[in-house]
Enzyme design. Sequence first.
Site, short mmCIF file in Angstrom:
data_model
loop_
_atom_site.label_atom_id
_atom_site.label_comp_id
_atom_site.label_asym_id
_atom_site.label_seq_id
_atom_site.Cartn_x
_atom_site.Cartn_y
_atom_site.Cartn_z
N ASP A 71 0.84 -1.20 0.00
CA ASP A 71 0.00 0.00 0.00
C ASP A 71 0.88 1.25 0.00
OD1 ASP A 71 -2.33 -1.47 0.11
OD2 ASP A 71 -2.45 -1.41 2.30
N ARG A 73 -3.67 -4.71 8.49
CA ARG A 73 -4.64 -3.71 8.93
C ARG A 73 -5.93 -4.35 9.41
NH1 ARG A 73 -6.81 -1.53 3.41
NH2 ARG A 73 -5.59 -2.80 1.99
N TYR A 118 6.40 -8.20 9.07
CA TYR A 118 6.13 -6.77 9.17
C TYR A 118 6.43 -6.24 10.57
CZ TYR A 118 3.16 -7.64 5.05
OH TYR A 118 2.67 -8.02 3.81
N ASP A 133 -6.86 1.72 8.24
CA ASP A 133 -5.54 2.31 8.42
C ASP A 133 -5.67 3.82 8.58
OD1 ASP A 133 -5.77 3.44 5.84
OD2 ASP A 133 -4.63 1.85 4.89
#
Length: 300
Positions: A47, A186, A75, A89
């Site tokens: 993203d 998310r 992550y 988000d």
Amino acid sequence: MSASSRHPVPPGLVVIDKPDGMTSHDVVAKVRRILGTRKVGHAGTLDPMATGVLVLGIERATKLLGHLALDSKAYLSTIRLGSSTTTDDAEGEVLSTADASEVDEDAIRAGVAKLTGPIEQVPSAVSAVKIDGKRAYARVRAGEAVEIPARPVTVHRFDVLSIRREGEGVTELDVMVECSSGTYVRALARDLGADLGVGGHLAALRRTRVGPFDLRVARTLEQLEGAPGLSLDLDAAVATAFPRREIAPREAVALSHGQRLAAGGLDGTYGVFGPDGHVVALAKDEGPIAKPLVVLTPIG
């Protein structure tokens, strides 16, 4: 030096540390300009708000992208408790707020534990998941109400690294997540906030690893511009990402004439390397024979 006057770019992978604010397509466009070639593709989209590892195929190595086992990703992220958003988000509109300043630490860790291991996850409404042939985010932008069915994913690791009380009803968590492909971090933030009754969304996301490629081999776009070149050439890329099978000279001759090889006895997709040490093809065993999936370097 203009792109047309450069030496041809060899095939291989470039691993970029993507900056905040750029789409994956933006990165591809910039790398095309830096390396002077149109033949650039990416695997594992990030993203715009996310940073970190983005794997790009250059020239013939674009053929690798669909075969790379990028099924495990890692992550570092920040989850903000106290508000939910339309996109799960920080880029979305706030849907609800609640006082999360005193959320119990044990409750946080219990909520994280529920979201660890094999779980059923509903992807974010603005995800790239297709519903009746159309991307979910496109349906949302068109004003449609979107309901995406839950699907199985695996969260191998979900560790809370720190808990910060930020005031104004907000608690922030720094977390490390290792998960299967198709997992939305998310959505983990959203579901953790919902479980705690205060709402939650992803405030920051940095991908540290995708498949076997991590930040140790990644370069920024500025570094690439200063010293254009591959992160891994074609041989190294295949050797890093796939099991290796070496073939004898007579097998190499047979392969160069379109003949099939005997099965290699390896699980899944593997790299076939010729007597000179260069990769020839990706192959997969089917019964007694090895089926070439993509020829990368024709022999002879």
